[in-house]
Design a protein around this motif. Structure first.
Motif, PDB file in Angstrom:
ATOM      1  N   LYS A 111       0.872  -1.171   0.000  1.00 22.51           N
ATOM      2  CA  LYS A 111       0.000   0.000   0.000  1.00 22.51           C
ATOM      3  C   LYS A 111       0.907   1.219   0.000  1.00 22.51           C
ATOM      4  O   LYS A 111       2.066   1.156   0.408  1.00 22.51           O
ATOM      5  CB  LYS A 111      -0.910   0.000   1.214  1.00 22.51           C
ATOM      6  CG  LYS A 111      -1.899  -1.141   1.190  1.00 22.51           C
ATOM      7  CD  LYS A 111      -3.049  -0.868   2.088  1.00 22.51           C
ATOM      8  CE  LYS A 111      -4.005  -2.045   1.917  1.00 22.51           C
ATOM      9  NZ  LYS A 111      -5.349  -1.641   2.037  1.00 22.51           N
ATOM     10  N   ARG A 154       1.908  -3.327   7.252  1.00 22.34           N
ATOM     11  CA  ARG A 154       1.819  -1.869   7.354  1.00 22.34           C
ATOM     12  C   ARG A 154       3.114  -1.235   7.850  1.00 22.34           C
ATOM     13  O   ARG A 154       3.136  -0.127   8.357  1.00 22.34           O
ATOM     14  CB  ARG A 154       0.611  -1.432   8.191  1.00 22.34           C
ATOM     15  CG  ARG A 154      -0.704  -1.942   7.625  1.00 22.34           C
ATOM     16  CD  ARG A 154      -1.905  -1.379   8.290  1.00 22.34           C
ATOM     17  NE  ARG A 154      -2.124   0.039   8.031  1.00 22.34           N
ATOM     18  CZ  ARG A 154      -2.657   0.558   6.917  1.00 22.34           C
ATOM     19  NH1 ARG A 154      -3.004  -0.218   5.929  1.00 22.34           N
ATOM     20  NH2 ARG A 154      -2.837   1.853   6.802  1.00 22.34           N
ATOM     21  N   GLU A 199      -4.146   1.597  10.892  1.00 27.93           N
ATOM     22  CA  GLU A 199      -5.152   1.255   9.880  1.00 27.93           C
ATOM     23  C   GLU A 199      -5.887   2.513   9.415  1.00 27.93           C
ATOM     24  O   GLU A 199      -6.132   2.690   8.235  1.00 27.93           O
ATOM     25  CB  GLU A 199      -6.158   0.239  10.434  1.00 27.93           C
ATOM     26  CG  GLU A 199      -5.615  -1.156  10.573  1.00 27.93           C
ATOM     27  CD  GLU A 199      -5.426  -1.854   9.238  1.00 27.93           C
ATOM     28  OE1 GLU A 199      -6.153  -1.553   8.271  1.00 27.93           O
ATOM     29  OE2 GLU A 199      -4.543  -2.715   9.164  1.00 27.93           O
ATOM     30  N   ASP A 200      -6.264   3.347  10.369  1.00 24.19           N
ATOM     31  CA  ASP A 200      -6.942   4.601  10.057  1.00 24.19           C
ATOM     32  C   ASP A 200      -5.872   5.686   9.957  1.00 24.19           C
ATOM     33  O   ASP A 200      -5.282   6.086  10.962  1.00 24.19           O
ATOM     34  CB  ASP A 200      -7.955   4.942  11.147  1.00 24.19           C
ATOM     35  CG  ASP A 200      -8.795   6.160  10.787  1.00 24.19           C
ATOM     36  OD1 ASP A 200      -8.428   6.923   9.859  1.00 24.19           O
ATOM     37  OD2 ASP A 200      -9.842   6.349  11.437  1.00 24.19           O
TER      38      ASP A 200
END
Length: 106
Positions: free
Chosen positions: A2, A27, A61-62
């Motif tokens: 990502k 992440r 995540e946010d």
């Protein structure tokens, strides 16, 4: 993978105002490009090395929970996911400085 773009509105010359990051499936940051107001650009990770300069903890995540390391500093900070194509365009155009930030002073 990502990809994200973080924009930090501030007046500090020694802090980046644009950060493009690549993160893996956990992440964790694997590559980053930083842009400074004085025109300097740094890139870390991948074939450019200096993985020690990358963020050590996973991105939240946010992305609204993401804050710069200097959380008490003034200015607006925002982050959003971007396309792989945009990240690779920035990564391929970034000027490489193999000696990193401190190389400016020696």
């Amino acid at each position: 993978m990502k990809y994200l773009l973080a924009e930090w509105t501030h007046q500090e010359e020694d802090e980046p105002y644009l950060l493009y990051s690549e993160m893996d499936e956990t992440r964790r940051e694997t590559r980053r490009v930083e842009f400074y107001r004085n025109g300097i650009t740094f890139s870390y990770g991948g074939e450019r090395g200096n993985e020690g300069a990358l963020r050590q903890e996973p991105f939240p995540e946010d992305l609204r929970d993401l804050q710069p390391p200097e959380a008490e500093t003034e200015g607006d900070f925002s982050a959003q996911e971007i396309s792989p194509g945009l990240f690779y365009e920035i990564w391929n155009q970034a000027q490489e400085r193999p000696d990193g930030f401190m190389g400016m002073f020696f």
